[in-house]
Design a protein around this motif. Sequence first.
Motif, short mmCIF file in Angstrom:
data_model
loop_
_atom_site.label_atom_id
_atom_site.label_comp_id
_atom_site.label_asym_id
_atom_site.label_seq_id
_atom_site.Cartn_x
_atom_site.Cartn_y
_atom_site.Cartn_z
N VAL A 65 -0.24 2.10 10.10
CA VAL A 65 -1.32 2.73 10.88
C VAL A 65 -1.88 3.93 10.11
O VAL A 65 -3.09 4.22 10.18
N GLN A 66 -1.01 4.62 9.39
CA GLN A 66 -1.50 5.75 8.58
C GLN A 66 -2.38 5.26 7.43
O GLN A 66 -3.39 5.88 7.10
N ILE A 67 -1.98 4.13 6.84
CA ILE A 67 -2.82 3.53 5.79
C ILE A 67 -4.19 3.20 6.38
O ILE A 67 -5.24 3.52 5.81
N ARG A 68 -4.19 2.57 7.56
CA ARG A 68 -5.46 2.21 8.21
C ARG A 68 -6.28 3.45 8.55
O ARG A 68 -7.51 3.47 8.43
N ALA A 114 0.84 -1.20 0.00
CA ALA A 114 0.00 0.00 0.00
C ALA A 114 0.87 1.26 0.00
O ALA A 114 0.43 2.33 -0.42
N LEU A 115 2.11 1.12 0.47
CA LEU A 115 3.01 2.26 0.59
C LEU A 115 3.91 2.41 -0.64
O LEU A 115 4.91 3.12 -0.62
N ASN A 116 3.51 1.70 -1.73
CA ASN A 116 4.19 1.87 -3.01
C ASN A 116 5.59 1.26 -3.06
O ASN A 116 6.40 1.64 -3.89
N PHE A 158 14.96 10.15 -0.82
CA PHE A 158 14.04 9.27 -1.53
C PHE A 158 13.36 8.30 -0.57
O PHE A 158 14.01 7.69 0.28
N PHE A 159 12.03 8.21 -0.68
CA PHE A 159 11.27 7.12 -0.04
C PHE A 159 10.25 6.66 -1.08
O PHE A 159 9.77 7.47 -1.87
N PRO A 160 9.90 5.37 -1.10
CA PRO A 160 8.92 4.91 -2.10
C PRO A 160 7.56 5.58 -1.91
O PRO A 160 6.79 5.69 -2.87
N PHE A 161 7.25 6.03 -0.67
CA PHE A 161 5.89 6.48 -0.35
C PHE A 161 5.72 8.00 -0.37
O PHE A 161 4.63 8.50 -0.08
N THR A 162 6.80 8.74 -0.67
CA THR A 162 6.68 10.20 -0.77
C THR A 162 7.37 10.69 -2.04
O THR A 162 8.34 10.10 -2.51
N GLU A 163 6.85 11.79 -2.58
CA GLU A 163 7.47 12.44 -3.75
C GLU A 163 6.99 13.88 -3.82
O GLU A 163 5.79 14.10 -3.97
N ALA A 180 3.97 13.87 4.98
CA ALA A 180 4.19 12.91 6.05
C ALA A 180 5.64 12.99 6.51
O ALA A 180 6.51 13.52 5.80
N PHE A 181 5.88 12.51 7.71
CA PHE A 181 7.26 12.44 8.21
C PHE A 181 7.40 11.19 9.06
O PHE A 181 6.41 10.61 9.52
N GLY A 182 8.66 10.79 9.27
CA GLY A 182 8.94 9.70 10.20
C GLY A 182 10.24 9.99 10.93
O GLY A 182 11.19 10.51 10.33
N MET A 183 10.25 9.71 12.23
CA MET A 183 11.51 9.87 12.97
C MET A 183 11.66 8.81 14.05
O MET A 183 10.68 8.15 14.42
N GLY A 184 12.89 8.63 14.51
CA GLY A 184 13.18 7.58 15.49
C GLY A 184 13.49 8.18 16.85
O GLY A 184 14.56 8.73 17.06
N PRO A 185 12.54 8.08 17.81
CA PRO A 185 12.77 8.66 19.14
C PRO A 185 14.01 8.12 19.86
O PRO A 185 14.64 8.86 20.62
N LEU A 197 14.92 13.64 10.90
CA LEU A 197 13.73 12.95 10.36
C LEU A 197 13.74 12.92 8.84
O LEU A 197 14.46 13.67 8.19
N GLY A 198 12.91 12.00 8.31
CA GLY A 198 12.65 11.95 6.88
C GLY A 198 11.21 12.39 6.63
O GLY A 198 10.35 12.21 7.49
N CYS A 199 10.96 12.97 5.46
CA CYS A 199 9.62 13.51 5.21
C CYS A 199 9.36 13.64 3.71
O CYS A 199 10.26 13.40 2.90
N GLY A 200 8.17 14.04 3.37
CA GLY A 200 7.88 14.27 1.95
C GLY A 200 6.39 14.42 1.72
O GLY A 200 5.58 14.29 2.65
N MET A 201 6.05 14.71 0.44
CA MET A 201 4.64 14.79 0.05
C MET A 201 4.16 13.36 -0.26
O MET A 201 4.83 12.61 -0.97
N VAL A 202 2.99 13.01 0.30
CA VAL A 202 2.48 11.64 0.13
C VAL A 202 2.39 11.31 -1.37
O VAL A 202 1.83 12.08 -2.16
N HIS A 203 2.97 10.17 -1.75
CA HIS A 203 3.02 9.76 -3.16
C HIS A 203 1.60 9.54 -3.69
O HIS A 203 0.74 8.98 -2.99
C1 2NL Z 1 12.32 8.00 8.29
C2 2NL Z 1 11.40 8.38 7.20
C3 2NL Z 1 9.12 8.68 6.67
C4 2NL Z 1 6.84 8.70 5.99
C5 2NL Z 1 7.84 8.22 6.83
C6 2NL Z 1 4.58 8.12 5.26
C7 2NL Z 1 3.45 7.40 5.55
C8 2NL Z 1 2.44 7.33 4.62
C9 2NL Z 1 2.57 7.97 3.45
C10 2NL Z 1 3.71 8.68 3.20
CL1 2NL Z 1 1.04 6.44 4.94
N1 2NL Z 1 4.69 8.73 4.10
N2 2NL Z 1 5.58 8.18 6.16
C11 2NL Z 1 7.15 9.64 5.03
C12 2NL Z 1 8.45 10.08 4.90
C13 2NL Z 1 9.45 9.60 5.70
O1 2NL Z 1 10.05 8.16 7.52
O2 2NL Z 1 13.48 8.25 8.17
N3 2NL Z 1 11.81 7.46 9.35
C14 2NL Z 1 12.60 7.09 10.48
#
Ligand code: 2NL
Length: 360
Positions: free
Chosen positions: A185-188, A145-147, A260-265, A318-323, A294-300
């Motif tokens: 969880v974001q997909i859900r 689902a996340l491409n 680059f992430f498969p799920f953002t562009e 969206a963004f993701g980071m590691g606490p 953190l990593g981030c981007g526009m949802v693909h």
């Molecule tokens: C990282 C990068 C990322 C996201 C997480 C996300 C989730 C959905 C759609 C699009 Cl459902 N994106 N999450 C996006 C960009 C980066 O995490 O380095 N995490 C530790």
Amino acid sequence: MPEPTGYSDLDALLPRLDAVPALAADALDAERTAVLGRKSGVLTAALKTLASLPVKERKRYGAALNRLKERFEAAFQARAEAIETERRRREGAGIDLTMPGRRHWVGAEHPVTKVVDEIVGIFRELGFAVATGPEVETDWYNFLALNFPADHPAMDMHDTLYLDAPPADGEPSGRLLLRTHTSPVQIRTMLAAPPPVRVVIPGMVYRNDAMDASHLPAFSQIEGLAVDEGISFVDLKATLTHFAHRFFSPGTRTRFRPSFFPFTEPSAEMDVECQLCHGSGCPACKGTGWMEILGCGMVHEAVLENVQLDPERYTGWAFGMGPHRIALLRYGVPDIRLLLGGDMRFLEAVGRPGVAGGGE
Ligand code: 2NL
């Protein structure tokens, strides 16, 4: 032997007066009644005979009787006090007042918990809801689902922990795994309700990684997602920069680098100025003056389509980071394994004091 009274009937009681200091507690009570008791005490009985004596004799005998009565009373009281003192001494025996008190462990928040709570708190202030979801996922929610293309290396057994059990009926795809990020969880969330979506998702994620100074097989992640009409990269930059100012300090500089992430562009990494050297370069930031947080981007578009959202109408970031990683940066911890060790010297040094007082 106590001083004689001058009367043989009273002197006959002197051995009993003499014996009072050796009486045990229950014998003392009985003897007090036997001597002074109102009904049958021997001295009480002697007092009653006074009335039948001639006046002169009555005075002398009465005075001797009273003196003896007082001596008995004093002896009984002294003995009662001695018994009480002895009881207290025995009660206290075995207590060493010089022994140091026990330290009371009152518990403390783990540094990673504190970091997670702070990050979640900052996004809650901005109107984000908190969502959680299962740690056992299917490969559809975690990857497809996340491409992620079906041959993406992250889906390999080397990187992801798969379960032998088959997924429940009705799940969109075949394989069960331990989620490798909180994105499912974001997909859900997007499948559960239409936009606007603003969520942050804290949780544990799992990778088939050997543990070393910077890798754990189980670690925490926080992801965030905003989907609505008219959302742009400006919202992403403004929100994440605000976050950095709240979490670190208002003057903290930030920068975004393409990624680059498969799920953002497009995708980006956000750096903040090194919290130790503030940009001049030090070993912690490897001389760059920056730390990646953190990593981030526009949802693909493909991700939006996978959850039946029209990319012509809706956009999101969206963004993701590691606490765990953020905790290392914030507390200057050199080895991520210290965060798991439960070593009190470490946890007391980075946390709020977990020990109260020095004794009772
Ligand atoms: C990282 C990068 C990322 C996201 C997480 C996300 C989730 C959905 C759609 C699009 Cl459902 N994106 N999450 C996006 C960009 C980066 O995490 O380095 N995490 C530790």
